[in-house]
Design a protein around this motif. Structure first.
Motif, PDB file in Angstrom:
ATOM      1  N   SER A 117     -69.739  36.813  -6.050  1.00 47.69           N
ATOM      2  CA  SER A 117     -70.807  36.078  -5.380  1.00 47.69           C
ATOM      3  C   SER A 117     -72.151  36.446  -5.994  1.00 47.69           C
ATOM      4  O   SER A 117     -72.419  37.624  -6.254  1.00 47.69           O
ATOM      5  N   VAL A 118     -72.987  35.452  -6.227  1.00 47.50           N
ATOM      6  CA  VAL A 118     -74.319  35.722  -6.758  1.00 47.50           C
ATOM      7  C   VAL A 118     -75.137  36.551  -5.769  1.00 47.50           C
ATOM      8  O   VAL A 118     -75.870  37.470  -6.148  1.00 47.50           O
ATOM      9  N   GLU A 119     -74.960  36.237  -4.477  1.00 46.83           N
ATOM     10  CA  GLU A 119     -75.815  36.841  -3.463  1.00 46.83           C
ATOM     11  C   GLU A 119     -75.548  38.333  -3.262  1.00 46.83           C
ATOM     12  O   GLU A 119     -76.483  39.148  -3.249  1.00 46.83           O
ATOM     13  N   ASN A 120     -74.281  38.721  -3.115  1.00 39.02           N
ATOM     14  CA  ASN A 120     -74.006  40.132  -2.781  1.00 39.02           C
ATOM     15  C   ASN A 120     -73.132  40.844  -3.820  1.00 39.02           C
ATOM     16  O   ASN A 120     -72.724  41.981  -3.607  1.00 39.02           O
ATOM     17  N   LYS A 121     -72.830  40.165  -4.919  1.00 38.46           N
ATOM     18  CA  LYS A 121     -72.057  40.737  -6.028  1.00 38.46           C
ATOM     19  C   LYS A 121     -70.626  41.115  -5.642  1.00 38.46           C
ATOM     20  O   LYS A 121     -69.928  41.791  -6.400  1.00 38.46           O
ATOM     21  N   TYR A 132     -68.808  27.554  -1.481  1.00 43.26           N
ATOM     22  CA  TYR A 132     -69.555  27.826  -2.705  1.00 43.26           C
ATOM     23  C   TYR A 132     -69.718  26.550  -3.523  1.00 43.26           C
ATOM     24  O   TYR A 132     -68.884  25.633  -3.455  1.00 43.26           O
ATOM     25  N   LYS A 172     -70.204  33.798 -11.616  1.00 40.08           N
ATOM     26  CA  LYS A 172     -70.979  34.019 -10.401  1.00 40.08           C
ATOM     27  C   LYS A 172     -71.135  32.705  -9.647  1.00 40.08           C
ATOM     28  O   LYS A 172     -71.704  31.752 -10.162  1.00 40.08           O
ATOM     29  N   THR A 184     -72.481  30.481  -6.434  1.00 43.41           N
ATOM     30  CA  THR A 184     -73.612  30.418  -5.510  1.00 43.41           C
ATOM     31  C   THR A 184     -73.164  29.853  -4.175  1.00 43.41           C
ATOM     32  O   THR A 184     -72.507  28.803  -4.131  1.00 43.41           O
ATOM     33  N   GLU A 185     -73.509  30.539  -3.113  1.00 37.12           N
ATOM     34  CA  GLU A 185     -73.158  30.043  -1.793  1.00 37.12           C
ATOM     35  C   GLU A 185     -73.957  28.786  -1.471  1.00 37.12           C
ATOM     36  O   GLU A 185     -75.113  28.641  -1.874  1.00 37.12           O
ATOM     37  N   LYS A 186     -73.309  27.879  -0.735  1.00 37.03           N
ATOM     38  CA  LYS A 186     -74.032  26.712  -0.259  1.00 37.03           C
ATOM     39  C   LYS A 186     -75.004  27.145   0.829  1.00 37.03           C
ATOM     40  O   LYS A 186     -74.683  27.975   1.674  1.00 37.03           O
ATOM     41  N   ILE A 187     -76.194  26.587   0.802  1.00 32.72           N
ATOM     42  CA  ILE A 187     -77.202  26.919   1.808  1.00 32.72           C
ATOM     43  C   ILE A 187     -76.896  26.096   3.058  1.00 32.72           C
ATOM     44  O   ILE A 187     -77.502  25.067   3.332  1.00 32.72           O
TER      45      ILE A 187
END
Length: 412
Positions: free
Chosen positions: A27-31, A75, A95, A97-100
């Motif tokens: 995950s880009v956000e929390n690795k 994602y 990596k 990216t989670e969907k906002i």
């Protein structure tokens, strides 16, 4: 008016070595690693699920150029073009990216259930094609299709945010297709669609397996894949193909239609649920706009004259500077390709290829990866998803083409 098919889906390419691709998804956000993500090579049977640590392995891949796709709930889908050439590949960290937040569900504009049923029928016919195999296909989950329809223009748009599942009972495949975009225009006959897919072979008894094997062979013979592989193996004549140049042909749409198509693709906004895949929409719009702009500059003609002499292979196939990539083209820009089945003499399949640029390019597995460079007519435009075979398909009980591919081609 003749109908044209503009194929804008992800088309990977293959050669013949057996290579493994390994990688890891985080995950880009929390690795943190992402397990249970779908990882596959588009338009093939090759896929895997990421493990608890996010790792995956794709095995026994032939040399070539592929679109590797990673899809996971929550994602944004990931796509990367990979060139495979004789060595195993370890990818850099992928990596995601989670969907906002999930996008609001697209409201489908239709007046009744009968309208939606109509949209599904239109989609099914255009997407699957006009062959017997299409009648043997079933869309398992049509509820995932999002539609937008204009009664004024007759244009139908569709997309999915998850896999559209198609059971092809003629060829014995379950196809999972992410429809990033689809459009059919009843006025011009234009059909375009784009998105990655994965083939899962069905299992059956011995009789079913034999039927599927025979049907796959029938779908393969006379196809673009069969023709281009025959070119690589220098076996065009042996495989019952004849290629002739066409001096001119009547296919050019009217100026008014061309200008409407140009205006359409210049001004068409993205559909809401495609926001997370805007790069694919940009590709669709840019390729489609470029296609119609090139059509505008093709000379008008009302003649259709083919040269009697069959062309020799070096007249329309060339090697390129890139390993395993070939150029298909001719100075007259229009070729007639005829297939006559030696076993079934009434099985004659004719197609026309108009080159909008000097060449279109394909790989050693017989898959075109610049479809926007050419316009197909005839038999080849009738064979859509229902007749589609995975790029790693090989015709049984025949000498593999890889035995015929050497470094001594005289295509230059």
């Amino acid at each position: 008016m003749r109908k044209f098919l503009l194929l804008l889906f992800f088309i990977p390419i293959s050669l013949y070595a057996q290579i493994d691709i390994t990688g890891k998804i985080i995950s880009v956000e929390n690795k943190s690693p992402i397990p249970d993500a779908s990882v596959f090579l588009s338009n093939s049977k090759i896929g895997d699920k990421s493990r608890k640590d996010g790792s995956f392995t794709l095995r026994n891949i032939k040399n070539g150029r592929y679109d590797l796709v990673v899809s996971c709930v929550g994602y944004v889908p990931y796509t990367k073009t990979i060139n495979v050439s004789d060595e195993n590949i370890t990818l850099n960290l992928i990596k995601l990216t989670e969907k906002i937040g999930e996008l609001a569900e697209v409201k489908i504009k239709y007046e009744s259930k009968s309208d939606r049923a109509k949209y599904i029928r239109l989609f099914t016919k255009a997407f699957l094609g006009d062959t017997y195999n299409a009648t043997q296909c079933k869309i398992v989950n049509p509820n995932v299709l999002n539609f937008s329809y204009s009664k004024k223009t007759g244009k139908l748009f569709a997309s999915t945010s998850e896999f559209l599942i198609i059971d092809n009972k003629a060829l014995g495949y379950r196809i999972k297709y992410l429809v990033y975009s689809f459009m059919t225009d009843s006025e011009s006959g234009l059909i375009s669609y784009i998105g990655p897919s994965i083939f899962e072979p069905m299992t059956g008894n011995l009789l079913q397996e034999k039927i599927w094997q025979n049907n796959r062979s029938k779908a393969y013979k006379g196809s673009t894949m069969h023709f281009l592989r025959s070119c690589i193996a220098n076996a065009v004549d042996e495989n019952s193909f004849t290629v002739r140049a066409v001096i001119s042909q009547e296919f050019r749409p009217t100026d008014s239609l061309i200008m409407r198509r140009i205006s359409h693709f210049r001004n068409l906004p993205p559909i809401a649920d495609m926001k997370d895949s805007i790069l694919y929409w940009k590709k669709l719009y840019n390729d489609s706009l470029r296609y119609w702009e090139m059509i505008y500059y093709i000379p008008k003609s009302n003649k259709n004259t083919s040269i009697d002499r069959a062309l020799m292979l070096p007249e329309f196939i060339k090697l390129t500077n890139e390993k395993g990539i070939y150029a298909f083209g001719h100075p007259l820009r229009v070729l007639s390709i005829n297939y006559n089945n030696k076993v079934n003499v009434i099985d004659k399949r004719s197609s026309l290829v108009t080159f909008l640029e000097p060449n279109t390019f394909f790989d050693s597995n017989g898959v075109i990866f610049t479809p926007q460079n050419s316009l197909l007519e005839g038999y080849w435009i009738t064979t859509r998803v229902a007749n589609q075979l995975p790029v790693d398909y090989e015709l049984p009980q025949e000498i593999e083409i890889k035995q015929a591919v050497t470094s001594n081609h005289n295509y230059k």
